[in-house]
Design a protein around this motif. Structure first.
Motif, PDB file in Angstrom:
ATOM      1  N   LYS A   1      -3.717 -14.415  -4.141  1.00  0.00           N
ATOM      2  CA  LYS A   1      -2.545 -14.653  -4.979  1.00  0.00           C
ATOM      3  C   LYS A   1      -1.669 -13.401  -5.052  1.00  0.00           C
ATOM      4  CE  LYS A   1      -4.752 -18.134  -7.931  1.00  0.00           C
ATOM      5  NZ  LYS A   1      -5.154 -18.476  -9.305  1.00  0.00           N
ATOM      6  N   LEU A   2      -2.313 -12.237  -5.171  1.00  0.00           N
ATOM      7  CA  LEU A   2      -1.546 -10.998  -5.234  1.00  0.00           C
ATOM      8  C   LEU A   2      -0.881 -10.693  -3.896  1.00  0.00           C
ATOM      9  CD1 LEU A   2      -3.977  -8.712  -7.288  1.00  0.00           C
ATOM     10  CD2 LEU A   2      -1.960  -9.922  -8.090  1.00  0.00           C
ATOM     11  N   ARG A   3      -1.564 -10.974  -2.810  1.00  0.00           N
ATOM     12  CA  ARG A   3      -0.964 -10.751  -1.490  1.00  0.00           C
ATOM     13  C   ARG A   3       0.236 -11.659  -1.268  1.00  0.00           C
ATOM     14  NH1 ARG A   3      -6.427 -10.768   0.332  1.00  0.00           N
ATOM     15  NH2 ARG A   3      -6.095 -12.814   1.294  1.00  0.00           N
ATOM     16  N   ASP A   4       0.137 -12.886  -1.726  1.00  0.00           N
ATOM     17  CA  ASP A   4       1.242 -13.846  -1.528  1.00  0.00           C
ATOM     18  C   ASP A   4       2.449 -13.510  -2.397  1.00  0.00           C
ATOM     19  OD1 ASP A   4      -0.377 -15.146   0.252  1.00  0.00           O
ATOM     20  OD2 ASP A   4      -1.046 -16.674  -1.183  1.00  0.00           O
ATOM     21  N   SER A   5       2.226 -12.777  -3.477  1.00  0.00           N
ATOM     22  CA  SER A   5       3.320 -12.479  -4.408  1.00  0.00           C
ATOM     23  C   SER A   5       4.178 -11.305  -3.938  1.00  0.00           C
ATOM     24  CB  SER A   5       2.773 -12.171  -5.795  1.00  0.00           C
ATOM     25  OG  SER A   5       1.970 -11.002  -5.774  1.00  0.00           O
ATOM     26  N   ILE A   6       3.735 -10.617  -2.883  1.00  0.00           N
ATOM     27  CA  ILE A   6       4.491  -9.463  -2.390  1.00  0.00           C
ATOM     28  C   ILE A   6       5.748  -9.926  -1.661  1.00  0.00           C
ATOM     29  CG2 ILE A   6       4.414  -7.435  -0.910  1.00  0.00           C
ATOM     30  CD1 ILE A   6       1.469  -7.259  -1.391  1.00  0.00           C
TER      31      ILE A   6
ATOM     32  N   THR B   1       2.265   6.600  -7.128  1.00  0.00           N
ATOM     33  CA  THR B   1       1.281   7.496  -7.712  1.00  0.00           C
ATOM     34  C   THR B   1       1.828   8.915  -7.848  1.00  0.00           C
ATOM     35  OG1 THR B   1      -0.462   6.173  -6.674  1.00  0.00           O
ATOM     36  CG2 THR B   1      -1.088   8.333  -7.498  1.00  0.00           C
ATOM     37  N   ILE B   2       2.752   9.284  -6.979  1.00  0.00           N
ATOM     38  CA  ILE B   2       3.277  10.662  -6.976  1.00  0.00           C
ATOM     39  C   ILE B   2       3.967  11.006  -8.298  1.00  0.00           C
ATOM     40  CG2 ILE B   2       4.886  12.244  -5.853  1.00  0.00           C
ATOM     41  CD1 ILE B   2       4.280  10.843  -3.222  1.00  0.00           C
ATOM     42  N   PRO B   3       4.929  10.191  -8.793  1.00  0.00           N
ATOM     43  CA  PRO B   3       5.536  10.541 -10.098  1.00  0.00           C
ATOM     44  C   PRO B   3       4.536  10.483 -11.247  1.00  0.00           C
ATOM     45  CG  PRO B   3       6.324   8.393  -9.328  1.00  0.00           C
ATOM     46  CD  PRO B   3       5.609   9.024  -8.191  1.00  0.00           C
ATOM     47  N   ILE B   4       3.523   9.618 -11.128  1.00  0.00           N
ATOM     48  CA  ILE B   4       2.500   9.558 -12.176  1.00  0.00           C
ATOM     49  C   ILE B   4       1.730  10.874 -12.226  1.00  0.00           C
ATOM     50  CG2 ILE B   4       0.384   8.413 -12.918  1.00  0.00           C
ATOM     51  CD1 ILE B   4       1.466   5.827 -11.754  1.00  0.00           C
ATOM     52  N   LEU B   5       1.316  11.364 -11.052  1.00  0.00           N
ATOM     53  CA  LEU B   5       0.598  12.637 -10.993  1.00  0.00           C
ATOM     54  C   LEU B   5       1.491  13.786 -11.461  1.00  0.00           C
ATOM     55  CD1 LEU B   5      -1.265  12.235  -7.577  1.00  0.00           C
ATOM     56  CD2 LEU B   5      -2.235  12.056  -9.869  1.00  0.00           C
TER      57      LEU B   5
ATOM     58  N   LEU C   1       0.824  -1.195   0.000  1.00  0.00           N
ATOM     59  CA  LEU C   1       0.000   0.000   0.000  1.00  0.00           C
ATOM     60  C   LEU C   1       0.867   1.256   0.000  1.00  0.00           C
ATOM     61  CD1 LEU C   1      -2.845  -0.944   2.513  1.00  0.00           C
ATOM     62  CD2 LEU C   1      -2.918  -0.953   0.026  1.00  0.00           C
ATOM     63  N   VAL C   2       1.911   1.242   0.836  1.00  0.00           N
ATOM     64  CA  VAL C   2       2.804   2.402   0.903  1.00  0.00           C
ATOM     65  C   VAL C   2       3.543   2.583  -0.416  1.00  0.00           C
ATOM     66  CG1 VAL C   2       4.819   3.374   2.054  1.00  0.00           C
ATOM     67  CG2 VAL C   2       3.056   2.212   3.402  1.00  0.00           C
ATOM     68  N   LEU C   3       4.063   1.473  -0.968  1.00  0.00           N
ATOM     69  CA  LEU C   3       4.811   1.538  -2.227  1.00  0.00           C
ATOM     70  C   LEU C   3       3.921   2.000  -3.372  1.00  0.00           C
ATOM     71  CD1 LEU C   3       7.440   0.977  -3.770  1.00  0.00           C
ATOM     72  CD2 LEU C   3       6.662  -1.388  -4.071  1.00  0.00           C
TER      73      LEU C   3
ATOM     74  N   ASP D   1      -6.526  -0.981  -7.521  1.00  0.00           N
ATOM     75  CA  ASP D   1      -5.382  -1.843  -7.217  1.00  0.00           C
ATOM     76  C   ASP D   1      -5.393  -2.277  -5.756  1.00  0.00           C
ATOM     77  OD1 ASP D   1      -4.500  -1.684  -9.782  1.00  0.00           O
ATOM     78  OD2 ASP D   1      -2.935  -0.192  -9.400  1.00  0.00           O
ATOM     79  N   ILE D   2      -5.733  -1.375  -4.867  1.00  0.00           N
ATOM     80  CA  ILE D   2      -5.782  -1.701  -3.442  1.00  0.00           C
ATOM     81  C   ILE D   2      -6.884  -2.705  -3.153  1.00  0.00           C
ATOM     82  CG2 ILE D   2      -6.233  -0.753  -1.152  1.00  0.00           C
ATOM     83  CD1 ILE D   2      -4.866   1.819  -2.062  1.00  0.00           C
TER      84      ILE D   2
END
Length: 317
Positions: free
Chosen positions: A312-317, A12-16, A5-7, A303-304
């Motif tokens: 599956k996405l949580r386990d891939s972190i 999002t900052i450089p995207i904005l 979540l933090v990452l 995404d969140i």
């Protein structure tokens, strides 16, 4: 999960930041001189040059961008050239109306597109699948402004069962029921293309998951079709469907400009259209930036949500 979540939030900052650069440059490429627009054609060249200097338009573009970005971060979008009032005072009230239209359109495209795609995928090669596929192909190619005009003509002028324009009946506002009645046609017009896209993607996802080995494995053990569909097909299809639905937010907010103009819906899109006709560059710039930022933030939320519901996405972190 917290690390992701933090990452993801910091990404999002450089995207904005990139979005702000693109919006600023696009406005600079618009033909015409905003200073000349403000002063009129009768203004002297000396007056034009003096106002250009006072507004900082004589400085390099990167200096103008930094000054503009710093003001935006403080909530200052400048002043309208045409109306001479703060841009934020013009756009923020309209943003709420656009959000209402966006929510209505998302409900239409999610419910109709999602259900159509699910049924077509489960009933592959059936008459419903053929009809819905043809409808989706036509719907995905249909211009929003043309559909809005056709819906207005048929339901408002020919049949006379739905309001022609606006958010409320000006003679006798009826509160939320009146708002919902006025919301039907703009929502349908705005959502049609996204409905077709969601239906096609959902159908493809359902068909693909049905061919997975684990689905056939459970079928071979005699698991009922209903249980297999709800537990394994639909559950695993939810994540990609959610992703494609989130991507439609940006298209819907862009398409809302046409619907708002045709149906006189007092939203952000209508205000941007008025600003375009008046060459009101600060309003155009701020409106496009608001839509772009909303699109990025909505996809961050998607995404969140995906991370929260998909093991599956949580386990891939």
């Amino acid at each position: 999960m917290l690390r992701y979540l933090v990452l993801r939030t910091f990404m999002t900052i450089p995207i904005l930041f990139g979005v702000s650069i693109v919006v600023f440059i696009l406005i600079q490429l618009i033909p015409g001189d905003p200073v000349r627009t403000m002063l009129g054609t009768e203004a002297t060249q000396e007056a034009v040059e003096q106002l250009r200097k006072d507004m900082g338009f004589d400085q390099p573009l990167y200096v103008q961008y930094v000054h503009w970005l710093l003001k935006v971060l403080q909530g200052d979008f400048g002043k309208s050239i045409a109306l001479h009032v703060p841009v934020a005072d013009l756009l923020l009230p309209k943003l709420g109306n656009t959000i209402i239209l966006t929510i209505g359109s998302m409900l239409v495209c999610t419910l109709i597109g999602g259900m159509t795609g699910i049924i077509a995928g489960l009933k592959k090669d059936s008459w419903f699948d053929r009809i819905s596929s043809g409808w989706a192909l036509i719907g995905a190619s249909m211009p929003v402004f043309w559909l809005a005009l056709m819906l207005m003509w048929f339901f408002s002028i020919y049949l006379g069962i739905l309001p022609v324009s606006g958010m409320y009946n000006l003679r006798n506002p009826g509160g939320i029921p009146d708002l919902l009645l006025h919301l039907i046609l703009p929502s349908v017009a705005t959502a049609t293309v996204s409905t077709a896209v969601i239906a096609r993607i959902t159908r493809s996802v359902i068909i693909e998951i049905q061919q997975k080995e684990y689905v056939r494995f459970f079928q071979s053990f005699g698991l009922s079709s209903f249980t297999n569909t709800t537990r394994h097909v639909l559950r695993n299809a939810f994540s990609p469907i959610l992703n494609i639905t989130g991507l439609q937010i940006g298209y819907i907010m862009g398409g809302a400009l046409f619907s708002e103009v045709v149906f006189a819906w007092p939203g952000l899109g209508q205000r941007i259209y008025i600003a375009i006709t008046a060459k009101d560059y600060p309003v155009i710039q701020a409106g496009i930036l608001m839509i772009a930022v909303a699109f990025v933030l909505v996809n961050l939320m998607i995404d969140i949500i995906n991370m929260a519901i998909n093991p599956k996405l949580r386990d891939s972190i």
